[in-house]
Motif scaffolding. Structure first.
Motif, PDB file in Angstrom:
ATOM      1  N   GLU A  34       0.833  -1.201   0.000  1.00 21.86           N
ATOM      2  CA  GLU A  34       0.000   0.000   0.000  1.00 21.86           C
ATOM      3  C   GLU A  34       0.871   1.254   0.000  1.00 21.86           C
ATOM      4  N   GLN A  35       2.014   1.185   0.701  1.00 27.01           N
ATOM      5  CA  GLN A  35       2.938   2.326   0.712  1.00 27.01           C
ATOM      6  C   GLN A  35       3.483   2.583  -0.688  1.00 27.01           C
ATOM      7  N   ILE A  36       3.807   1.510  -1.394  1.00 23.88           N
ATOM      8  CA  ILE A  36       4.321   1.666  -2.755  1.00 23.88           C
ATOM      9  C   ILE A  36       3.230   2.219  -3.674  1.00 23.88           C
ATOM     10  N   ASN A  37       2.020   1.696  -3.529  1.00 25.08           N
ATOM     11  CA  ASN A  37       0.920   2.198  -4.349  1.00 25.08           C
ATOM     12  C   ASN A  37       0.661   3.682  -4.093  1.00 25.08           C
ATOM     13  N   THR A  38       0.758   4.070  -2.821  1.00 29.35           N
ATOM     14  CA  THR A  38       0.555   5.481  -2.475  1.00 29.35           C
ATOM     15  C   THR A  38       1.624   6.356  -3.105  1.00 29.35           C
TER      16      THR A  38
ATOM     17  N   GLN B 167       6.275   1.811 -13.802  1.00 33.97           N
ATOM     18  CA  GLN B 167       6.216   0.369 -14.050  1.00 33.97           C
ATOM     19  C   GLN B 167       6.990  -0.397 -12.978  1.00 33.97           C
ATOM     20  N   GLU B 168       8.158   0.114 -12.609  1.00 34.96           N
ATOM     21  CA  GLU B 168       8.955  -0.546 -11.580  1.00 34.96           C
ATOM     22  C   GLU B 168       8.248  -0.504 -10.230  1.00 34.96           C
ATOM     23  N   LEU B 169       7.592   0.604  -9.933  1.00 37.38           N
ATOM     24  CA  LEU B 169       6.849   0.705  -8.674  1.00 37.38           C
ATOM     25  C   LEU B 169       5.687  -0.278  -8.648  1.00 37.38           C
ATOM     26  N   GLU B 170       4.988  -0.396  -9.765  1.00 35.32           N
ATOM     27  CA  GLU B 170       3.872  -1.342  -9.833  1.00 35.32           C
ATOM     28  C   GLU B 170       4.369  -2.778  -9.637  1.00 35.32           C
ATOM     29  N   SER B 171       5.519  -3.096 -10.262  1.00 33.53           N
ATOM     30  CA  SER B 171       6.101  -4.422 -10.102  1.00 33.53           C
ATOM     31  C   SER B 171       6.518  -4.653  -8.657  1.00 33.53           C
ATOM     32  N   ALA B 172       7.079  -3.621  -8.021  1.00 34.21           N
ATOM     33  CA  ALA B 172       7.489  -3.747  -6.620  1.00 34.21           C
ATOM     34  C   ALA B 172       6.293  -3.967  -5.716  1.00 34.21           C
ATOM     35  N   ALA B 173       5.203  -3.288  -6.001  1.00 34.90           N
ATOM     36  CA  ALA B 173       3.997  -3.467  -5.191  1.00 34.90           C
ATOM     37  C   ALA B 173       3.477  -4.893  -5.290  1.00 34.90           C
ATOM     38  N   GLN B 174       3.492  -5.450  -6.489  1.00 36.63           N
ATOM     39  CA  GLN B 174       3.052  -6.827  -6.671  1.00 36.63           C
ATOM     40  C   GLN B 174       3.963  -7.801  -5.921  1.00 36.63           C
ATOM     41  N   GLU B 175       5.260  -7.553  -5.986  1.00 41.44           N
ATOM     42  CA  GLU B 175       6.221  -8.414  -5.269  1.00 41.44           C
ATOM     43  C   GLU B 175       6.009  -8.322  -3.768  1.00 41.44           C
ATOM     44  N   ALA B 176       5.793  -7.096  -3.273  1.00 40.05           N
ATOM     45  CA  ALA B 176       5.561  -6.919  -1.843  1.00 40.05           C
ATOM     46  C   ALA B 176       4.300  -7.653  -1.397  1.00 40.05           C
TER      47      ALA B 176
ATOM     48  N   ASP C 284       0.989   6.685  -6.786  1.00 40.40           N
ATOM     49  CA  ASP C 284      -0.113   7.601  -7.042  1.00 40.40           C
ATOM     50  C   ASP C 284       0.339   9.051  -6.907  1.00 40.40           C
ATOM     51  N   ARG C 285       1.178   9.327  -5.909  1.00 40.85           N
ATOM     52  CA  ARG C 285       1.665  10.702  -5.708  1.00 40.85           C
ATOM     53  C   ARG C 285       2.557  11.143  -6.865  1.00 40.85           C
ATOM     54  N   ILE C 286       3.366  10.209  -7.385  1.00 44.75           N
ATOM     55  CA  ILE C 286       4.220  10.545  -8.526  1.00 44.75           C
ATOM     56  C   ILE C 286       3.367  10.804  -9.768  1.00 44.75           C
ATOM     57  N   ARG C 287       2.335   9.982  -9.974  1.00 44.68           N
ATOM     58  CA  ARG C 287       1.435  10.186 -11.118  1.00 44.68           C
ATOM     59  C   ARG C 287       0.783  11.562 -11.065  1.00 44.68           C
ATOM     60  N   LYS C 288       0.378  11.962  -9.857  1.00 46.11           N
ATOM     61  CA  LYS C 288      -0.330  13.230  -9.694  1.00 46.11           C
ATOM     62  C   LYS C 288       0.617  14.422  -9.555  1.00 46.11           C
ATOM     63  N   GLY C 289       1.904  14.143  -9.400  1.00 45.28           N
ATOM     64  CA  GLY C 289       2.867  15.224  -9.259  1.00 45.28           C
ATOM     65  C   GLY C 289       2.765  15.952  -7.946  1.00 45.28           C
ATOM     66  N   THR C 290       2.318  15.252  -6.885  1.00 43.81           N
ATOM     67  CA  THR C 290       2.140  15.899  -5.582  1.00 43.81           C
ATOM     68  C   THR C 290       3.281  15.594  -4.623  1.00 43.81           C
ATOM     69  N   ILE C 291       4.392  15.066  -5.130  1.00 43.26           N
ATOM     70  CA  ILE C 291       5.531  14.744  -4.276  1.00 43.26           C
ATOM     71  C   ILE C 291       6.781  15.388  -4.857  1.00 43.26           C
ATOM     72  N   SER C 292       7.609  15.938  -4.006  1.00 45.15           N
ATOM     73  CA  SER C 292       8.830  16.591  -4.472  1.00 45.15           C
ATOM     74  C   SER C 292       9.892  15.540  -4.787  1.00 45.15           C
TER      75      SER C 292
END
Length: 229
Positions: free
Chosen positions: A144-148, A214-223, A151-159
């Motif tokens: 869930e942390q990876i998914n969050t 893509q790497e984050l999505e893969s990491a979330a699945q692995e986690a 999502d923040r990177i997609r929305k551009g809400t994280i520095s």
């Protein structure tokens, strides 16, 4: 009597880094010093570069002492491995890291330097990075942390700084090898995405960002798989 390059290097370690004597820089540095250490100053005269490095090292580690553990000397270059020991200025706890130096001399002056201090070890010992958990199974919130983060990177809400810091925390919090590899890949792509100079080399930020996600999505699945055991 001519001073050997190895003796000059030893003087830099003992007088400069271990005792804080900045005058050694005026004695051993050429006015033009090719400096390759990460984040080191390069737009000032050679002696000022070394003075800055000495002061920066002694500010980062209180009571700093550099102990040379191994050296190799060629005709104009000294290769050395040393141990930097001292205290964390904030906590007072002892720290120790390895440092690799490559110093090229010409006519008795330091003209080029590569320095590789183990800053990662220092960050770990001072508590900036969390220690690995003793078990191999991460908590259920990990994917869930990876998914969050994704999502923040997609929305551009994280520095940039926050993104890399969160990936650092995820990378070093868990022991599972497959999971670590997935996060490490994401971290590598994040460095390219967050660095304009690198992202341009890899086809632009949009392309690198796509790979990062893509790497984050893969990491979330692995986690998630690791959580299920």
């Amino acid at each position: 009597m001519t001073t050997s390059n190895l003796e000059l290097f030893k003087a830099i370690m003992e007088r400069g880094f271990s005792r804080g004597d900045l005058t050694i820089a005026d004695e051993v540095c050429a006015q033009v010093l090719a400096e390759h250490e990460y984040l080191a100053k390069t737009n000032v005269p050679g002696p000022e570069i070394l003075k800055y490095q000495i002061e920066d090292a002694r500010n980062g580690i209180a009571n700093l002492k550099r102990t040379i553990e191994a050296t190799v000397e060629t005709s104009d270059t000294v290769w050395a491995r040393s141990k930097a020991t001292g205290l964390d200025p904030r906590s007072g706890k002892p720290v120790a890291i390895d440092v690799i130096d490559i110093c090229r001399f010409k006519d008795g002056k330091l003209v080029e330097h590569w320095g590789v201090p183990d800053r990662f070890a220092l960050l770990h010992q001072t508590g900036v990075l969390p220690p690995p958990l003793s078990g191999s199974k991460p908590p259920s919130a990990t994917h869930e942390q990876i998914n969050t983060l994704e999502d923040r990177i997609r929305k551009g809400t994280i520095s940039d700084e926050e993104g890399l810091r969160e990936l650092h925390a995820l990378l070093f919090a868990f022991d599972d090898a497959n999971y670590q590899e997935k996060i490490r890949n994401a971290h590598d792509w994040a460095n390219k995405y967050f660095s304009p100079s690198q992202s341009d080399q890899f086809g632009g930020r949009d392309m690198v960002r796509s790979h990062l996600l893509q790497e984050l999505e893969s990491a979330a699945q692995e986690a998630k798989a690791v959580e299920r055991g």
